[in-house]
Design a protein around this motif. Structure first.
Motif, PDB file in Angstrom:
ATOM      1  N   ALA A 129       0.942  -8.838 -16.313  1.00  0.00           N
ATOM      2  CA  ALA A 129       0.444  -7.079 -15.840  1.00  0.00           C
ATOM      3  C   ALA A 129      -1.255  -6.964 -16.180  1.00  0.00           C
ATOM      4  CB  ALA A 129       1.284  -6.108 -16.717  1.00  0.00           C
ATOM      5  N   VAL A 189       3.361  -3.840 -10.139  1.00  0.00           N
ATOM      6  CA  VAL A 189       3.468  -3.809 -11.814  1.00  0.00           C
ATOM      7  C   VAL A 189       3.825  -2.605 -11.832  1.00  0.00           C
ATOM      8  CG1 VAL A 189       3.084  -4.822 -14.103  1.00  0.00           C
ATOM      9  CG2 VAL A 189       2.522  -6.172 -11.904  1.00  0.00           C
ATOM     10  N   VAL A 332       7.916  -6.116 -12.812  1.00  0.00           N
ATOM     11  CA  VAL A 332       7.106  -7.151 -11.897  1.00  0.00           C
ATOM     12  C   VAL A 332       7.270  -7.352 -10.214  1.00  0.00           C
ATOM     13  CG1 VAL A 332       5.499  -8.731 -11.289  1.00  0.00           C
ATOM     14  CG2 VAL A 332       5.426  -7.737 -13.780  1.00  0.00           C
TER      15      VAL A 332
END
Length: 347
Positions: A129, A189, A332
C-alpha cells in the motif's frame, strides 16, 4: 484514487521483481525443541497444517535475511534504480534505529529514503500500500518492499501456542511505475485496524510501556504471546470482510479469481476464509506446511514459490489478504506478474 480513476489514468504500480530467502536450519515437528513440548508431531500438523519450519541460527538477524531477499528481488527486476526501501517486520535488528536504512546501504542503494513498517502479519499488504501510494502520487518510480522476520528470536520454545507456529524467512518485491493493463499491476488496496484488540498477539515487556531496563521481567513477557482462539476468530472475520469488500469495490466476481493467497497463519484459517469468500479450490495457494507462519513474509514467500513453478498464468486476477496482531488487516488486488525470480535466495 478509485478503481475507475486508476484505470482511466492508466497509471499503476507494477510488481516487476520477486526474491526470497529462507534460513537453512529446518525444524520438523518431531525435532527439538518441539519434541520436548506436551504435544505430538501429528497434533501440530492437524491443528496448524505445519510439518516443518525454518529458524535462524544464533547471530543471524532480520536484516541479514532482508538483505538476501532484497538482492534477489532487485536482480529479478533487472537491477533498477530504487527510490524507496520499505521493510516490514515484527523483529527489527534494533529497537532503534530502523533496519531498512542498513539494508538499503548494504544493497548499495545510496541515500534513498528507507523505513520500517510494524504491521505484524499484515505487513506485506501495508508495504504494498505504501509503495502504491508513493508511485501513484509521483513521489517514486520504483520501490523495494521487503518483508523479513526472525520470529524464533521472540518465541518462547516452551510455549506450545507459539513455538509450533512461528518461523523465520524473508521475501521481497520490486514495484515500479507502469500501466494498469500490465501483468503485475496493483488494482486496489484496502486496509484496516482495531487497536482495542492489541492483546491478541503481544510482547508485553521491552517497549516504552514496560521498559525492563534491568532485564527483570518474566521471560514469558519478553516473548510473543497469542490468544489463539480469539486470534482465529478475528483473523477469519477480518480477512473475509476485507476480501469481500475489495472484490466488490473492483467489481471482480469471486469466480474470476485465479489466485488467492492468504497470510500463512494456520491452514484452518486459510481454508475457512477461502470457503467464506467463495474462492474456487483450484485458486487457493499456500506453503504453510513447509515453512510455517513467517508473519509478514508469508504472502510473498508463496508468490515466489508459485513463480518458480509457473503455477499461475500471467495477468491472472489475484487477491492477497492478511490479518495480524495490533489488530491490523489488509487486502491487495493485482494481476499476476510476468516475473522470473532470481536464483538468489530461496534455499
Amino acid at each position: 484514487m478509485t478503481s475507475e480513476e486508476r484505470m482511466a489514468s492508466h497509471l499503476a504500480s507494477v510488481v516487476s521483481g520477486v526474491g526470497s530467502f529462507l534460513p537453512p536450519r529446518i525444524i520438523g515437528n518431531q525435532d527439538p525443541p518441539l519434541s520436548e513440548l506436551d504435544t505430538t508431531a501429528e497434533w501440530i500438523r492437524s491443528r496448524t497444517g505445519i510439518e516443518r519450519r525454518r529458524w535462524v541460527d544464533p547471530g543471524t538477524s532480520t536484516g541479514d535475511l532482508a538483505l538476501r531477499a532484497g538482492r534477489g528481488a532487485l536482480r529479478s527486476a533487472g537491477d533498477p534504480v530504487v527510490d524507496l526501501v520499505v521493510l516490514t517486520t515484527t523483529t527489527p535488528d534494533h529497537h532503534s534505529p530502523a533496519t531498512a536504512p542498513w539494508v538499503a546501504a548494504q544493497l548499495g542503494l545510496g541515500t534513498v529514503p528507507a523505513f520500517d513498517i510494524a504491521a505484524a502479519c499484515s505487513g506485506f499488504t501495508y508495504g504494498l500500500a505504501v509503495a502504491d501510494a508513493w508511485i501513484i502520487s509521483g513521489a517514486a518510480q520504483c520501490v523495494l518492499v521487503i518483508a523479513a522476520e526472525t520470529l524464533s528470536t521472540i518465541t518462547d520454545p516452551s510455549d506450545r501456542g507459539t513455538a509450533v507456529v512461528f518461523a523465520d524467512g524473508a521475501a521481497a518485491v520490486v514495484v515500479r511505475a507502469g500501466r494498469s493493463d500490465e501483468p503485475g499491476a496493483i488494482q486496489g488496496v484496502l486496509l484496516g485496524s482495531d487497536g482495542t484488540r492489541q492483546d491478541l498477539a503481544v510482547v508485553n515487556a521491552g517497549g516504552s510501556r514496560r521498559p525492563d531496563r534491568e532485564g527483570l521481567a518474566d521471560p514469558a513477557d519478553r516473548c510473543l504471546r497469542m490468544l489463539g482462539p480469539d486470534m482465529f476468530a478475528h483473523a477469519v472475520r477480518r480477512m473475509t470482510e476485507v476480501s469481500r469488500q475489495l472484490l466488490e469495490r473492483l467489481d471482480w466476481p469471486v469466480e474470476s479469481l485465479g489466485a488467492f493467497i492468504g497470510h500463512q497463519a494456520n491452514q484452518r484459517i486459510l481454508d475457512k476464509v477461502a470457503d467464506l469468500v467463495g474462492v474456487p479450490a483450484a485458486s487457493r495457494f499456500a506453503n504453510i506446511r513447509e515453512v510455517g507462519n513467517t508473519s509478514s513474509a508469508s504472502i510473498p514467500l508463496v508468490m515466489r514459490d508459485l513463480l518458480d513453478g509457473e503455477a499461475v498464468p500471467c495477468a491472472t486476477r489475484t487477491l492477497l489478504t492478511a490479518f495480524g496482531g495490533g489488530a491490523v488487516w489488509g487486502a491487495v488486488a493485482l494481476t499476476w506478474p510476468d516475473v522470473k525470480p532470481s536464483v538468489e535466495g530461496h534455499s
